[in-house]
Design an enzyme around this catalytic site. Structure first.
Site, PDB file in Angstrom:
ATOM      1  N   GLU A  13       0.880  -1.165   0.000  1.00 34.28           N
ATOM      2  CA  GLU A  13       0.000   0.000   0.000  1.00 34.28           C
ATOM      3  C   GLU A  13       0.921   1.219   0.000  1.00 34.28           C
ATOM      4  OE1 GLU A  13      -2.757   0.134   3.287  1.00 34.28           O
ATOM      5  OE2 GLU A  13      -3.506   2.094   2.650  1.00 34.28           O
ATOM      6  N   ARG A  48       4.528 -13.527   9.093  1.00 32.48           N
ATOM      7  CA  ARG A  48       5.207 -12.228   8.983  1.00 32.48           C
ATOM      8  C   ARG A  48       6.615 -12.348   9.538  1.00 32.48           C
ATOM      9  NH1 ARG A  48       1.537  -7.938   8.389  1.00 32.48           N
ATOM     10  NH2 ARG A  48       2.997  -6.283   8.810  1.00 32.48           N
ATOM     11  N   LYS A  77       4.412   0.170  10.272  1.00 31.50           N
ATOM     12  CA  LYS A  77       4.564   1.532   9.762  1.00 31.50           C
ATOM     13  C   LYS A  77       4.124   2.574  10.786  1.00 31.50           C
ATOM     14  CE  LYS A  77       3.596   0.290   5.046  1.00 31.50           C
ATOM     15  NZ  LYS A  77       2.388  -0.024   4.311  1.00 31.50           N
TER      16      LYS A  77
HETATM   17  P1  ATP Z   1       2.697  -2.450   8.065  1.00 36.37           P
HETATM   18  O1  ATP Z   1       2.033  -3.353   9.047  1.00 36.37           O
HETATM   19  O2  ATP Z   1       4.132  -2.215   8.291  1.00 36.37           O
HETATM   20  O3  ATP Z   1       1.934  -1.193   7.799  1.00 36.37           O
HETATM   21  P2  ATP Z   1       1.486  -3.548   5.848  1.00 36.37           P
HETATM   22  O4  ATP Z   1       1.101  -4.968   5.903  1.00 36.37           O
HETATM   23  O5  ATP Z   1       0.396  -2.568   6.043  1.00 36.37           O
HETATM   24  O6  ATP Z   1       2.713  -3.287   6.740  1.00 36.37           O
HETATM   25  P3  ATP Z   1       1.585  -3.392   3.048  1.00 36.37           P
HETATM   26  O7  ATP Z   1       2.127  -2.286   2.255  1.00 36.37           O
HETATM   27  O8  ATP Z   1       0.139  -3.618   3.077  1.00 36.37           O
HETATM   28  O9  ATP Z   1       2.157  -3.187   4.487  1.00 36.37           O
HETATM   29  O10 ATP Z   1       2.336  -4.752   2.733  1.00 36.37           O
HETATM   30  C1  ATP Z   1       2.636  -5.240   1.455  1.00 36.37           C
HETATM   31  C2  ATP Z   1       2.864  -6.710   1.555  1.00 36.37           C
HETATM   32  O11 ATP Z   1       3.965  -6.972   2.409  1.00 36.37           O
HETATM   33  C3  ATP Z   1       1.660  -7.402   2.142  1.00 36.37           C
HETATM   34  O12 ATP Z   1       1.398  -8.595   1.401  1.00 36.37           O
HETATM   35  C4  ATP Z   1       2.075  -7.722   3.532  1.00 36.37           C
HETATM   36  O13 ATP Z   1       1.471  -8.910   3.955  1.00 36.37           O
HETATM   37  C5  ATP Z   1       3.593  -7.904   3.387  1.00 36.37           C
HETATM   38  N1  ATP Z   1       4.249  -7.623   4.660  1.00 36.37           N
HETATM   39  C6  ATP Z   1       4.137  -6.526   5.425  1.00 36.37           C
HETATM   40  N2  ATP Z   1       4.853  -6.657   6.555  1.00 36.37           N
HETATM   41  C7  ATP Z   1       5.454  -7.878   6.490  1.00 36.37           C
HETATM   42  C8  ATP Z   1       6.324  -8.608   7.355  1.00 36.37           C
HETATM   43  N3  ATP Z   1       6.729  -8.095   8.524  1.00 36.37           N
HETATM   44  N4  ATP Z   1       6.739  -9.834   6.966  1.00 36.37           N
HETATM   45  C9  ATP Z   1       6.341 -10.346   5.792  1.00 36.37           C
HETATM   46  N5  ATP Z   1       5.533  -9.718   4.927  1.00 36.37           N
HETATM   47  C10 ATP Z   1       5.081  -8.498   5.264  1.00 36.37           C
HETATM   48 MG    MG Z   2      -1.396  -3.720   4.955  1.00 33.90          MG
END
Ligand code: ATP
Ligand code: MG
Length: 549
Positions: free
Chosen positions: A33, A258, A268
């Site tokens: 995102e 994760r 984030k």
């Molecule tokens: P955050 O929790 O840091 O805001 P997010 O999941 O909102 O992260 P996105 O931009 O939605 O961030 O993530 C893009 C992809 O990366 C998604 O498929 C998410 O599942 C994956 N992702 C995010 N954080 C991790 C992590 N710590 N380990 C593995 N994959 C991750």
């Molecule tokens: Mg997300």
């Protein structure tokens, strides 16, 4: 398409799908995102998405999940592209959820036509109050049984901007008694007047992630939609959308754990707090676990991929030790970084029996003799590190002490004849003599010394700002889970050191092993002064709590 030898459960599932003839080509997507910077958790997701597609000779798209206009920005889109390229992956196509807004809308009309979605006038608060609990069914909305015609008209009016934000929404008609809360008539469209970073003010209704994502996957031809475990409970809705819209072949969602690492945060929301409250210098601060921070720190991208590969892809969440990431970085730099000398806290050593200057030789890389040697100048004043001299040495002390010997790396053995102190008893200078015939590689002095220390030539050495880092956060296990309590307010240490002149001649950004100090990246500040910043320590010298020892 060929199966591969499966190294994890996702590849096992894909192999089974190939066996059963369900797929002929693998298509995945990496779905950030654009609401912030990528972090090392995303590197794992890249490895899973780009890496898996690559192994099967398939394709992976870069998919920007931009259904949340209020938080998304083009600045983040650009940063994300740059970060992925730096890690070393190429995407087949760059795709945005917003590319499909019209398609997603039309599918919503299809659900309405089929009696599978309805316009609901309950407020967001009322919807959440009627959702029920894990043990109690939710309450059906009084608007649930509107006619198809009424629903279509209202939904079109929502799109046309007739209703204020939040006054209506579109909900899927599934099951208010489902044990899975996500299936209790979830909201799939909301009214929101917010300028979108790509579609501007074209839309005042936006689809919800759970509804839009399966459609976007299908439109891209995604065969395997790989995401993290928190989406497991959303899979029934993902499948519901695919089945009820008649997707064939329907993309398959698979969840993996994760990445979580001790002494750091990945979310984030918390990273943003660190930046906004000024605990770090910005998103690219070298202490940050962001990709831009790690790049700025001088961590080689190959070390990050190596780390994510070694920890593997599993189904159960767990926390990985930060020291394991550091070991991967160290392995890479040990192999690739040149060696040089610097001291953090210079202590002047006058060599009373040495006159003139001399050019000594040092290996560019001790593990790679083929790279040859370079010159090292030596004169009658050298600087050693304060920590390498002790006035009151403990037994078996191997570095320099009064009346003791030590070898200066690649140079001579010296003997300490006199210690100069100031009025506070602080050692300010040592007067030493060079042992005759003790030059490295040509030592016939017969004197055995236990310690070898690094040094910097007084005549040619340059001032260097040396930055050393500790962890941003203490380990949760020792100080409780609260983010505020875990903050290490003293994680950047600046030394006014000295370094050999070679370090100011090389390009900015080059990593070095500063002998006995650690792996450091060379840069210069605005005034052109040499800056050496720590990439990783030489060995694991943090205790279990994450304190530097
Ligand atoms: P955050 O929790 O840091 O805001 P997010 O999941 O909102 O992260 P996105 O931009 O939605 O961030 O993530 C893009 C992809 O990366 C998604 O498929 C998410 O599942 C994956 N992702 C995010 N954080 C991790 C992590 N710590 N380990 C593995 N994959 C991750
Ligand atoms: Mg997300």
């Amino acid at each position: 398409m060929e199966k591969i030898e499966a190294t994890n459960f996702i590849e096992q599932i894909i192999n089974d799908d190939i066996d059963q003839g369900k797929v002929t080509e693998i298509q995945t997507r990496f779905p950030p995102e654009p609401n912030g910077y990528l972090h090392i958790g995303h590197v794992k997701s890249m490895l899973v998405n780009f890496g898996t597609a690559k192994k099967y000779g398939g394709k992976c798209n870069l998919f920007f999940d931009d259904t949340n206009p209020s938080k998304e920005k083009t600045e983040f889109v650009d940063a994300i592209r740059k970060d992925i390229e730096w890690i070393g992956y190429n995407w087949a196509k760059e795709v945005y959820a917003s590319d499909f807004f019209e398609v997603i809308y039309n599918y919503a009309e299809q659900l309405i036509q089929d009696g599978k979605a309805f316009v609901c006038d309950l407020s967001p608060e009322e919807i959440s109050a009627t959702r029920g609990t894990l043990t109690e069914a939710g309450k059906e909305s009084p608007y649930r049984n509107r006619s198809v015609e009424e629903n279509l008209q209202l939904f079109r009016e929502m799109r046309a901007g007739k209703y204020p934000d939040g006054s209506k929404c579109l909900r899927a008609k599934i099951d208010m008694a489902s044990p899975n809360m996500n299936m209790r008539d979830p909201v799939i469209y909301r009214i929101l007047r917010s300028t979108h970073h790509r579609t501007g003010d074209t839309w005042c209704i936006y689809p919800m992630y759970d509804y839009a994502h399966p459609i976007c996957d299908y439109m891209q031809g995604v065969t395997h939609s790989l995401c993290t475990l928190e989406f497991e409970d959303h899979r029934p809705l993902y499948d519901w959308v695919g089945i009820n819209l008649g997707f064939a072949p329907k993309p398959r969602q698979i969840e993996f754990a994760r990445l979580a690492i001790t002494n750091t945060v990945m979310s984030k929301r918390y990273l943003k707090k660190l930046v906004e409250e000024g605990h770090v210098h910005g998103w690219d601060d070298p202490r940050m676990p962001t990709v831009t921070g790690l790049r700025n720190r001088g961590v080689p991208p190959e070390a990050l991929v190596d780390f994510c590969t070694k920890i593997g892809v599993v189904k159960a969440n767990s926390e990985c030790q930060l020291s394991y990431l550091e070991a991967c970085i160290r392995d890479n730099l040990n192999e690739n970084a040149e060696r040089a000398m610097a001291v953090l806290e210079p202590l002047k050593v006058t060599l009373t029996n040495y006159f003139g200057t001399e050019e000594l030789e040092t290996a560019i890389h001790p593990l790679k003799p083929e790279l040859g040697t370079r010159k090292l100048s030596f004169s009658s004043v050298v600087y050693i590190d304060k920590s390498d001299f002790s006035l009151n040495p403990p037994p078996k002390y191997q570095r320099l002490k009064m009346d003791g010997y030590v070898r200066l790396k690649n140079a001579y053995i010296i003997h300490c004849d006199e210690v100069v102190t100031d009025e506070n008893g602080e050692v300010t200078e040592l007067k030493c003599s060079v042992v005759e015939n003790s030059r490295s590689a040509n030592d016939t002095s017969g004197i055995k010394v236990k310690g070898t220390i690094q040094w910097v030539d007084g005549a040619t050495g340059v001032d260097a700002e040396i930055r050393r880092y500790s962890y941003l956060l203490n380990d949760a296990e020792y100080v409780g889970q609260d983010f505020g309590e875990r903050m290490n307010l003293d994680s950047e240490h600046i030394f006014c050191g000295k370094a050999e002149p070679y370090l100011s001649e090389v390009e900015n950004g080059v990593p070095f092993q500063l002998m006995r100090v650690g792996y450091y990246k060379k840069t210069t500040d605005e005034q052109g002064k040499l800056v050496l910043s720590e990439i990783v320590s030489l060995k694991d010298n943090f205790n279990k709590k994450g304190e530097r020892q």
